[in-house]
Design a protein around this motif. Structure first.
Motif, PDB file in Angstrom:
ATOM      1  N   GLY A 138       0.112 -28.414  -8.687  1.00  0.00           N
ATOM      2  CA  GLY A 138       1.365 -27.967  -8.627  1.00  0.00           C
ATOM      3  C   GLY A 138       1.918 -27.644  -9.776  1.00  0.00           C
ATOM      4  O   GLY A 138       2.489 -26.451  -9.976  1.00  0.00           O
ATOM      5  N   LYS A 139       1.657 -28.457 -10.821  1.00  0.00           N
ATOM      6  CA  LYS A 139       2.160 -28.195 -12.149  1.00  0.00           C
ATOM      7  C   LYS A 139       1.326 -26.835 -12.434  1.00  0.00           C
ATOM      8  O   LYS A 139       2.289 -26.023 -13.613  1.00  0.00           O
ATOM      9  N   VAL A 140      -0.012 -26.858 -12.405  1.00  0.00           N
ATOM     10  CA  VAL A 140      -0.753 -25.685 -13.001  1.00  0.00           C
ATOM     11  C   VAL A 140      -0.153 -24.509 -12.161  1.00  0.00           C
ATOM     12  O   VAL A 140       0.039 -23.271 -12.792  1.00  0.00           O
ATOM     13  N   LYS A 200       2.016 -16.780 -19.877  1.00  0.00           N
ATOM     14  CA  LYS A 200       1.766 -17.433 -18.542  1.00  0.00           C
ATOM     15  C   LYS A 200       0.242 -17.581 -18.387  1.00  0.00           C
ATOM     16  O   LYS A 200      -0.405 -18.896 -18.222  1.00  0.00           O
ATOM     17  N   LEU A 201      -0.303 -16.676 -18.476  1.00  0.00           N
ATOM     18  CA  LEU A 201      -1.917 -16.490 -18.479  1.00  0.00           C
ATOM     19  C   LEU A 201      -2.762 -17.519 -19.244  1.00  0.00           C
ATOM     20  O   LEU A 201      -3.386 -18.346 -19.042  1.00  0.00           O
ATOM     21  N   LYS A 202      -1.910 -17.279 -20.586  1.00  0.00           N
ATOM     22  CA  LYS A 202      -2.597 -18.259 -21.798  1.00  0.00           C
ATOM     23  C   LYS A 202      -2.351 -19.927 -21.064  1.00  0.00           C
ATOM     24  O   LYS A 202      -3.243 -20.694 -21.456  1.00  0.00           O
ATOM     25  N   SER A 203      -0.987 -20.061 -20.917  1.00  0.00           N
ATOM     26  CA  SER A 203      -0.734 -21.411 -20.555  1.00  0.00           C
ATOM     27  C   SER A 203      -1.561 -22.086 -19.462  1.00  0.00           C
ATOM     28  O   SER A 203      -1.957 -23.258 -19.203  1.00  0.00           O
ATOM     29  N   GLN A 237      -3.666 -25.182 -19.362  1.00  0.00           N
ATOM     30  CA  GLN A 237      -3.516 -26.133 -18.361  1.00  0.00           C
ATOM     31  C   GLN A 237      -4.850 -26.434 -17.427  1.00  0.00           C
ATOM     32  O   GLN A 237      -4.907 -27.390 -17.164  1.00  0.00           O
ATOM     33  N   PHE A 238      -5.138 -25.261 -16.760  1.00  0.00           N
ATOM     34  CA  PHE A 238      -6.407 -25.366 -15.999  1.00  0.00           C
ATOM     35  C   PHE A 238      -7.421 -26.028 -16.630  1.00  0.00           C
ATOM     36  O   PHE A 238      -7.997 -27.184 -16.061  1.00  0.00           O
ATOM     37  N   ALA A 270      -2.333 -18.571  -5.440  1.00  0.00           N
ATOM     38  CA  ALA A 270      -1.332 -18.538  -6.504  1.00  0.00           C
ATOM     39  C   ALA A 270      -1.895 -17.384  -7.689  1.00  0.00           C
ATOM     40  O   ALA A 270      -1.103 -16.564  -8.206  1.00  0.00           O
ATOM     41  N   TYR A 271      -3.203 -17.738  -8.058  1.00  0.00           N
ATOM     42  CA  TYR A 271      -3.896 -17.125  -9.228  1.00  0.00           C
ATOM     43  C   TYR A 271      -4.089 -15.570  -8.851  1.00  0.00           C
ATOM     44  O   TYR A 271      -3.820 -14.508  -9.742  1.00  0.00           O
TER      45      TYR A 271
END
Lengths: 390, 641
Positions: free
Chosen positions: B528-530, B553-556, B560-561, B593-594
């Motif tokens: 959920g956070k990711v 966003k993509l970087k983060s 995170q992933f 989502a991705y």
């Protein structure tokens, strides 16, 4: 015969605790106007007083009464009452029970009480033993019955044989183990040596525990580490260490007295009682201990199977009868006959007392057993439960 | 012809004795000589009977005379070196003589006021007493001899069960050829499948002889002696039988001190012994007693009690000691055995100890049986305490199954193998004040059985203990995994066992829902956070700003992933199906989502040029990475890119 219909008091612990508690509470309320002592303090005090009163009463017994069947029964009554009161105290303070250091003291107490169970069982065997002796005496009574036309050779021979059997049975108990193993089944020589017939045949009732079991050791185990609580322990347990010690001492004393009175394996009475005199019940208990020890030291009782008054009377009477029977010359002189008849009536009386007293005694011993078990079960339940929902 | 000449010969002998014998003693002596010369032809009774008949039986003379003859007949046996019952003719003659003596005494008793008669009766009493002593000896000998030969026979055939070889062969030997499950060093009875056998503990002939003796002894007022001898002999026999079944005499303390494995063996021996005792030995003793004392019921009941008392108490004491002993949960199953054994033997106790002398043994049996029930309830209480007190110290790595879950569930499942017995045990329980059962009104309201309530309570304790343990994890997603794993295991174990029907469908539904809830919690606290990182609001931004934002966003997300995969690489999902489900839902959520995000990314022209640079994970990559998870670190080093 033992029709032990004892079912245990059917009142469950809880409701009993409740009812006693509410009665107590009422009493407390009426006294609480100047609310000095708490109800718990009152309860603990009442327990000490109750124990002192009961044992004071027992200690007031005359020397004739001490160690009689009826006295032993009163002793057990006293124990049962104290035990019940103790149980109520534990119930009322069940939230304290599982806290240290009280939990350890109570666990110790329950361990002691489990050890007492074996004594109860041994005493039950012992009572059965006395019943077997009683059977021999009944044969003597049968042989020398006053309704017999005359007392002839046959009757005396029969009585003598029963008395010999009785003597062997009682002797048997003293050196239990040694003579018993041998069993002489040979036949044929019987007529030449009637009285030395194989002991095995008169083998007294066997015990329900192994031959190595020892009442003396068991008493020692019950009394192990039984010591009056120290001041800080009393404080830390909210005073409850005192009734736990009291009950432990009472348990030990009652078991010791039973072993003193009733035949059982390896009766040793060397149990040491160290009770500080500042307990109000110490005086009567210690005085009883002393009196019973004195009784045990008496010359005619030193080798006795049990200090129970009735056993002593039976032994004496049987010995007297045996002497009479040995000395008898037939036909009997009137004087002799009167003597014999007197002995018989005495014997009959002892038999009667035993007959009336042994069954209730056995039931009571059984009840003591059951109560100890129940109180322990409840205690363990209490100890196991950490937080009380109430 | 032969009879006739025999008669004549006897008549001559009598004549000689009478004419030569000037005194009674002389006649007597002559008769004695005749009988020793040829005992068959000139037996004392044949000679003397006729002589009595010849005389005119008037007054004491007749009494005197018959007494004298009885004295001779009886004294001969009283003094005999050999067992009288070794020879049936001897025993019959001895019994006859005693009968005559008894009836003589009876006949003359009313004249006891007359001095000479009284003197005679004294002699009769004396004689009777001697005869009774001898009868007592014979009685004992008969019992012991036959019991001895009996044991010998069994010992010889290596058959442990008493009396299976009993003279009458009531007991077919095939029954004993069942497999010998006990190769113990202690002699143990062969397994007996059919207990419905009563053996004749003594040969029938002996029983009849004993009965004949008992009748005379009771008639002569020696019933107490007879019953005493009887019970002490049979008691010995019984005790020996029990000890040969391998049972020791143990005090309560000895039982409590015994190592559990030893006690387990002892319980097994006890189970056999108590069955053999209640189903075979006691009924056999009862039958024997009834036969020996047939028609003498007072002596019979008392003797039977005396015979069985010690053995019965020994057997019950052991069960009692077990009941009072340790409440360690692992003891449950053996104690259940003891409980069931006693329960199943209750009808036997009722029947065999039905008379009032034995009433106390019935009561004892019931009391101890109930106490075993109490012990079983105590064990469950102990189990509760163990669960409650199990500390939440070390976390299970990866949020996997906790040993306590395994232990409790397998324990309860095994316990439910004895469901009916447990139902009975808990049915008997009167809930006491302060008991948990009163504290939860919901539980009380349910109509389920006390056992079901008990089980539900244990499950509740287990769950709350596990919840405590889940808090040890610092990562709430891992807490959820831990709870999910353990609850899933619980539900599975409940579902396919007796526990399921105890706890009910409702319980299972509720707990399956819990598992789902944990799953949701996990997703929320992890992926959920990711996913949240990829969220875009629809407000339109300037292309350059949008491009920057998306890149960030993509970087983060990438970071995170990676982080998430790294953390979770050691996490475990035990249940395979659940593992698949979790991967599916994780990949489903993350991928959608991705994909969504990537779509947006492609729509931003500026970004598109550098797409390859920024998109570190393809959709397939993501899927593959997630699918590697939940194996407890197995996939960590293996298939990573």
């Amino acid at each position: 015969m033992p029709a032990t219909d004892y079912q245990g008091s059917s009142v469950p612990f809880a409701s009993l605790g409740r009812s006693l508690l509410s009665i107590r509470r009422d009493q407390v309320h009426s006294m609480e106007s100047n609310h000095d002592p708490t109800s718990q303090e009152l309860e603990l005090e009442a327990f000490q007083k109750q124990v002192s009163d009961r044992f004071g009463d027992l200690a007031s017994a005359s020397s004739d009464d001490l160690l009689s069947l009826s006295w032993i029964r009163r002793l057990l009554d006293a124990f049962l009452c104290c035990q019940e009161e103790f149980r109520v105290i534990l119930f009322n303070n069940r939230n304290l029970v599982s806290r240290s250091p009280l939990d350890r003291l109570i666990t110790d107490f329950f361990e002691r009480s489990v050890k007492a169970l074996d004594v109860c069982n041994a005493i039950r065997d012992g009572i059965e033993q006395v019943r077997q002796w009683q059977k021999h005496m009944e044969i003597v009574l049968c042989a020398l019955d006053s309704r017999q036309r005359t007392l002839g050779e046959g009757q005396f021979r029969r009585a003598k044989k029963a008395l010999t059997d009785l003597a062997i049975a009682m002797l048997d108990e003293k050196d239990s183990g040694s003579v018993l193993a041998q069993r002489n089944r040979s036949f044929g020589r019987n007529n030449t040596s009637k009285d030395s017939r194989s002991v095995g045949h008169f083998r007294s009732l066997s015990w329900s525990v192994s031959r190595s079991w020892s009442a003396a050791k068991q008493l020692q185990a019950i009394g192990n580490n039984l010591a009056a609580p120290r001041g800080n322990e009393v404080v830390a347990t909210g005073g409850l260490a005192v009734p736990v010690f009291t009950m432990g001492s009472i348990l030990l004393f009652v078991m010791w007295a039973l072993v003193a009175a009733i035949p059982c394996q390896d009766r040793g009475l060397q149990t040491h009682f160290s009770i500080s005199r500042h307990f109000t019940w110490a005086a009567p208990v210690l005085s009883l201990h002393e009196r019973i020890m004195d009784e045990a030291k008496k010359r005619d009782r030193r080798n006795s199977n049990g200090l129970l008054k009735e056993i002593n009377q039976m032994e004496k009477c049987a010995r007297h009868m045996a002497e009479l029977a040995d000395a008898v010359h037939l036909p009997l002189t009137e004087e002799r006959e009167a003597e014999v008849r007197l002995g018989v009536s005495e014997l009959a009386q002892i038999c009667e007392t035993m007959k009336d007293g042994l069954d209730p005694l056995e039931r009571q011993v059984r009840e003591v057993f059951h109560r100890i078990v129940r109180s322990r079960t409840e205690g363990l339940d209490c100890l196991g439960r950490p937080n009380n929902p109430e | 012809m032969a009879d006739n000449s025999e008669e004549k010969l006897l008549a001559v002998a009598r004549h000689i004795a009478k004419t030569l014998g000037r005194t009674e003693t002389m006649t007597d002596d002559i008769l004695q000589i005749f009988s020793t010369f040829d005992n068959h032809r000139f037996s004392r009774e044949k000679l003397s009977e006729k002589m009595d008949g010849d005389d005119d039986p008037r007054g004491y003379a007749a009494l005197e005379h018959s007494l004298k003859s009885l004295d001779r007949r009886i004294s001969r046996y009283v003094a005999a070196d050999q067992a009288i019952w070794a020879d049936s003719a001897d025993s019959a003659e001895f019994i006859d003589a005693i009968d005559e003596l008894l009836s003589t005494v009876r006949d003359w008793n009313h004249m006891a006021a007359e001095k000479p008669v009284a003197a005679c009766l004294d002699r009769a009493d004396d004689l009777l007493q001697q005869a009774m002593f001898r009868l007592e000896d014979e009685f004992r000998l008969l019992i012991e001899r036959s019991a001895e030969s009996f044991n010998l026979q069994n010992r010889f055939s290596g058959d442990g069960l008493e009396g299976s070889g009993a003279g009458n062969g009531n007991f077919s030997s095939d029954e004993d050829e069942d497999e010998d499950e006990n190769g113990d060093r202690i002699p143990v009875a062969h397994p007996v499948t059919d207990f419905d056998i009563v053996i004749d503990a003594l040969p029938l002939g002996t029983i009849n002889d004993l009965h004949e003796i008992a009748k005379r002894m009771v008639a002569a007022g020696f019933g107490k002696e007879c019953s005493h001898v009887y019970s002490s002999c049979r008691r010995d026999f019984l005790e020996e039988s029990i000890s040969r079944l391998g049972l020791q005499k143990l005090s309560i303390e000895e039982v409590h001190k015994m190592p559990w494995s030893e006690l387990e063996d002892e319980i097994e021996r006890w189970t056999k012994a108590v069955n053999v005792a209640l189903r075979i030995l006691f009924p056999s003793e009862q039958r024997l007693c009834d036969r020996v004392f047939f028609g003498l019921s007072a002596a019979s009941d008392l003797s039977f009690m005396e015979v069985c008392r010690g053995t019965a108490i020994q057997l019950l004491n052991f069960a009692d000691a077990v009941a009072i002993g340790s409440r360690a949960p692992e003891r449950l199953f053996k104690i259940l055995d003891v409980f069931e054994t006693l329960r199943d033997l209750m009808p036997e106790f009722e029947e065999v100890f039905s008379d009032h002398y034995c009433a106390f043994l019935r009561t004892e049996a019931v009391t101890i049986w109930k106490r075993l029930g109490e012990a079983i309830r105590g064990i469950f209480m102990e189990l509760e305490n163990l669960i409650r007190r199990d500390p939440a110290k070390a976390a299970v790595p990866g949020g996997g199954l906790h040993p306590i879950t395994r232990y409790v569930m397998n324990y309860l499942r095994a316990a439910c193998g004895a469901r009916q017995t447990l139902e009975q045990v808990f049915e008997d329980n009167i809930p006491s004040v302060g008991d948990y059962r009163t504290s939860d009104p919901n539980d009380r309201a349910s109509s389920s059985s006390p056992l079901a309530v008990q089980m539900a309570w244990i499950m509740e304790l287990l769950e709350s203990n596990l919840e405590g343990k889940s808090r040890v994890y610092r990562d709430s997603a891992l807490s959820a995994i831990f709870l999910m794993n353990n609850t899933r295991y619980i539900v599975q174990k409940v579902k396919d066992s007796e526990l399921g029907s105890l706890l009910g469908e409702d319980w299972i539904r509720k707990h399956s829902a819990k598992v789902r809830q944990y799953h949701v919690n996990y997703q929320r606290n992890s992926w959920g956070k990711v996913i949240a990182v990829l969220k875009l609001d629809n407000s339109s931004l300037a292309p350059s700003a949008a491009s920057k934002l998306l890149k960030e966003k993509l970087k983060s997300f990438n970071m995170q992933f990676e982080e998430m995969c790294k953390t979770q690489s050691t996490w475990v999902v035990v249940d395979e199906q659940l593992r698949t489900e979790m991967r599916l839902s994780a990949t489903g959520n993350v991928l959608s989502a991705y994909r969504n995000f990537l779509g947006r990314l492609h729509n931003v022209p500026e970004v598109e040029r550098h797409t390859e640079k920024h998109i570190r994970h393809s959709v397939e990559d993501i899927e593959a990475r997630i699918n590697e998870l939940f194996q407890g670190g197995i996939g960590f080093t293996g298939s990573r890119k």
